[in-house]
Scaffold this motif. Sequence first.
Motif, PDB file in Angstrom:
ATOM      1  N   ASN A  82       0.876  -1.376  -0.044  1.00 40.78           N
ATOM      2  CA  ASN A  82       0.180   0.068  -0.283  1.00 40.78           C
ATOM      3  C   ASN A  82       0.736   1.112  -0.271  1.00 40.78           C
ATOM      4  OD1 ASN A  82      -2.431  -1.191   0.083  1.00 40.78           O
ATOM      5  ND2 ASN A  82      -2.519  -1.514   2.139  1.00 40.78           N
ATOM      6  N   GLU A  83       1.796   1.313   0.886  1.00 38.87           N
ATOM      7  CA  GLU A  83       3.365   2.547   0.775  1.00 38.87           C
ATOM      8  C   GLU A  83       3.285   2.505  -0.532  1.00 38.87           C
ATOM      9  OE1 GLU A  83       5.887   1.846   3.870  1.00 38.87           O
ATOM     10  OE2 GLU A  83       4.566   1.774   5.391  1.00 38.87           O
ATOM     11  N   ALA A  84       3.659   1.625  -1.181  1.00 38.61           N
ATOM     12  CA  ALA A  84       4.323   1.691  -2.338  1.00 38.61           C
ATOM     13  C   ALA A  84       2.923   2.060  -4.333  1.00 38.61           C
ATOM     14  CB  ALA A  84       4.571  -0.172  -3.485  1.00 38.61           C
ATOM     15  N   ILE A  85       1.771   2.028  -3.983  1.00 41.33           N
ATOM     16  CA  ILE A  85       0.837   2.367  -4.466  1.00 41.33           C
ATOM     17  C   ILE A  85       0.524   3.824  -4.512  1.00 41.33           C
ATOM     18  CG2 ILE A  85       0.869  -0.007  -6.139  1.00 41.33           C
ATOM     19  CD1 ILE A  85      -1.653  -0.450  -3.989  1.00 41.33           C
ATOM     20  N   ALA A  86      -0.086   4.347  -2.693  1.00 41.75           N
ATOM     21  CA  ALA A  86      -0.156   5.367  -2.221  1.00 41.75           C
ATOM     22  C   ALA A  86      -0.567   6.351  -3.293  1.00 41.75           C
ATOM     23  CB  ALA A  86      -0.120   5.185  -0.647  1.00 41.75           C
ATOM     24  N   SER A  87       1.060   6.664  -3.165  1.00 39.51           N
ATOM     25  CA  SER A  87       1.409   8.040  -3.971  1.00 39.51           C
ATOM     26  C   SER A  87       1.968   8.004  -5.740  1.00 39.51           C
ATOM     27  CB  SER A  87       2.222   8.280  -3.234  1.00 39.51           C
ATOM     28  OG  SER A  87       3.650   8.521  -3.155  1.00 39.51           O
ATOM     29  N   ALA A  88       1.222   6.394  -5.847  1.00 44.78           N
ATOM     30  CA  ALA A  88       2.176   5.886  -7.400  1.00 44.78           C
ATOM     31  C   ALA A  88       0.982   7.227  -8.581  1.00 44.78           C
ATOM     32  CB  ALA A  88       1.650   4.511  -7.421  1.00 44.78           C
ATOM     33  N   PRO A  89       1.484   7.522  -9.949  1.00 46.47           N
ATOM     34  CA  PRO A  89       0.857   8.174 -10.650  1.00 46.47           C
ATOM     35  C   PRO A  89      -0.078   7.035 -11.090  1.00 46.47           C
ATOM     36  CG  PRO A  89       3.295   8.001 -10.502  1.00 46.47           C
ATOM     37  CD  PRO A  89       3.154   7.062  -9.715  1.00 46.47           C
ATOM     38  N   VAL A  90      -0.813   6.582 -11.400  1.00 44.45           N
ATOM     39  CA  VAL A  90      -0.846   5.756 -12.148  1.00 44.45           C
ATOM     40  C   VAL A  90      -3.484   6.863 -11.876  1.00 44.45           C
ATOM     41  CG1 VAL A  90      -1.914   3.689  -9.782  1.00 44.45           C
ATOM     42  CG2 VAL A  90      -2.037   2.906 -12.578  1.00 44.45           C
ATOM     43  N   THR A  91      -3.406   6.326 -12.982  1.00 45.88           N
ATOM     44  CA  THR A  91      -4.992   6.048 -12.497  1.00 45.88           C
ATOM     45  C   THR A  91      -5.440   4.789 -13.501  1.00 45.88           C
ATOM     46  OG1 THR A  91      -4.581   8.549 -13.941  1.00 45.88           O
ATOM     47  CG2 THR A  91      -6.788   7.652 -13.744  1.00 45.88           C
ATOM     48  N   PRO A  92      -6.799   4.534 -12.886  1.00 41.25           N
ATOM     49  CA  PRO A  92      -6.876   3.250 -13.471  1.00 41.25           C
ATOM     50  C   PRO A  92      -8.349   3.330 -14.019  1.00 41.25           C
ATOM     51  CG  PRO A  92      -8.103   3.317 -11.074  1.00 41.25           C
ATOM     52  CD  PRO A  92      -6.957   4.992 -11.402  1.00 41.25           C
ATOM     53  N   ALA A  93      -8.820   2.972 -14.883  1.00 36.32           N
ATOM     54  CA  ALA A  93      -9.848   3.176 -16.261  1.00 36.32           C
ATOM     55  C   ALA A  93     -10.546   0.996 -16.653  1.00 36.32           C
ATOM     56  CB  ALA A  93      -9.150   3.953 -17.732  1.00 36.32           C
ATOM     57  N   VAL A  94     -11.437   1.858 -16.766  1.00 36.49           N
ATOM     58  CA  VAL A  94     -11.745   0.008 -17.552  1.00 36.49           C
ATOM     59  C   VAL A  94     -12.408   0.502 -18.960  1.00 36.49           C
ATOM     60  CG1 VAL A  94     -14.419   0.620 -16.422  1.00 36.49           C
ATOM     61  CG2 VAL A  94     -13.758  -2.137 -17.221  1.00 36.49           C
ATOM     62  N   SER A  95     -12.437  -0.559 -19.763  1.00 42.55           N
ATOM     63  CA  SER A  95     -12.714  -0.478 -21.112  1.00 42.55           C
ATOM     64  C   SER A  95     -12.840  -1.263 -21.970  1.00 42.55           C
ATOM     65  CB  SER A  95     -11.475   0.060 -22.015  1.00 42.55           C
ATOM     66  OG  SER A  95     -10.969   0.160 -21.749  1.00 42.55           O
ATOM     67  N   GLY A  96     -13.536  -1.459 -22.989  1.00 42.41           N
ATOM     68  CA  GLY A  96     -13.788  -2.454 -23.580  1.00 42.41           C
ATOM     69  C   GLY A  96     -14.582  -3.266 -25.186  1.00 42.41           C
ATOM     70  N   LYS A  97     -15.048  -4.035 -26.102  1.00 41.30           N
ATOM     71  CA  LYS A  97     -15.913  -3.500 -26.503  1.00 41.30           C
ATOM     72  C   LYS A  97     -16.818  -5.189 -26.154  1.00 41.30           C
ATOM     73  CE  LYS A  97     -13.672  -1.737 -30.288  1.00 41.30           C
ATOM     74  NZ  LYS A  97     -12.437  -2.917 -31.317  1.00 41.30           N
ATOM     75  N   GLY A  98     -17.912  -5.254 -26.722  1.00 36.87           N
ATOM     76  CA  GLY A  98     -18.544  -6.639 -26.768  1.00 36.87           C
ATOM     77  C   GLY A  98     -18.480  -7.446 -24.998  1.00 36.87           C
ATOM     78  N   GLY A  99     -18.056  -8.657 -25.123  1.00 37.03           N
ATOM     79  CA  GLY A  99     -18.057  -9.112 -23.561  1.00 37.03           C
ATOM     80  C   GLY A  99     -16.133  -9.512 -23.046  1.00 37.03           C
ATOM     81  N   TRP A 101     -13.790  -6.843 -21.720  1.00 39.54           N
ATOM     82  CA  TRP A 101     -13.708  -5.730 -20.607  1.00 39.54           C
ATOM     83  C   TRP A 101     -12.821  -6.027 -20.305  1.00 39.54           C
ATOM     84  CZ3 TRP A 101     -16.851  -0.904 -20.246  1.00 39.54           C
ATOM     85  CH2 TRP A 101     -17.559  -0.914 -21.785  1.00 39.54           C
ATOM     86  N   GLU A 102     -12.373  -5.173 -19.807  1.00 38.76           N
ATOM     87  CA  GLU A 102     -10.393  -4.976 -19.132  1.00 38.76           C
ATOM     88  C   GLU A 102     -10.362  -3.669 -17.569  1.00 38.76           C
ATOM     89  OE1 GLU A 102      -7.265  -5.733 -20.158  1.00 38.76           O
ATOM     90  OE2 GLU A 102      -7.707  -4.499 -22.530  1.00 38.76           O
ATOM     91  N   LEU A 103      -9.707  -4.058 -16.962  1.00 41.79           N
ATOM     92  CA  LEU A 103      -9.558  -3.657 -15.822  1.00 41.79           C
ATOM     93  C   LEU A 103      -7.834  -2.434 -16.357  1.00 41.79           C
ATOM     94  CD1 LEU A 103     -10.255  -0.745 -13.130  1.00 41.79           C
ATOM     95  CD2 LEU A 103      -9.549  -2.632 -11.819  1.00 41.79           C
ATOM     96  N   THR A 104      -7.742  -1.932 -16.626  1.00 43.36           N
ATOM     97  CA  THR A 104      -6.740  -1.280 -16.741  1.00 43.36           C
ATOM     98  C   THR A 104      -5.293  -0.369 -15.609  1.00 43.36           C
ATOM     99  OG1 THR A 104      -6.505  -0.156 -18.787  1.00 43.36           O
ATOM    100  CG2 THR A 104      -5.930  -2.058 -19.186  1.00 43.36           C
TER     101      THR A 104
END
Length: 189
Positions: A82-99, A101-104
């Motif tokens: 959690n310490e490693a990801i707490a201030s991580a410069p990252v934006t989660p997003a879900v995307s996809g087509k049809g069936g 879909w993925e979380l990236t």
Amino acid sequence: VLVRDLDAAALLAMRLINTYDPYQADPELLPSPSALRTFLRANGFAVDREPSRRDLANVRALRDSLRKVFAARSPQKARAVNEAIASAPVTPAVSGKGGDWELTYEVEDNAALASRLAAVCGLGLADALQRYGPERLKVCDVAPCQDVFLDLSKNLVRRHCSRTCANRLSAAAFRARQKPRRRARQAQR
Ligand SMILES: [Zn+2]
């Protein structure tokens, strides 16, 4: 950079932690910024310019804190991730087509090297913790080796990071068995 493959991210984290190897004459396998660049490129992590001395120091500090994910008791394992990801410069997003879909996770390309690396490694290890369970994230038992590994054995019995360390372990056990016998033979003479 878009992080899709969390297995690869966890593998990168483990390889980074294992760049300090007391079995070597010089345990530091990241002695210079250029060695860091070579290591990252070999492991599929994009680096567009030579890391600075400061980048190197920050990456080594990250390496020490990620080690706790394997070396510490369960509650601290989560804290280290959690310490490693707490201030991580990252934006989660879900995307996809049809069936399909993925979380990236989109990691900011212009963030500092150690922060980007913390984001990728932290996400990989967070995923490994939830998927495999904390008890499978281990440190090799064959001193002085400190390599970390994922124990995917059925009964959680694996104690060594590699075949090399398994051989070292059985060689040491063999020597330990030989010693008393040799002594007994000498006593008979
Ligand atoms: Zn080992």
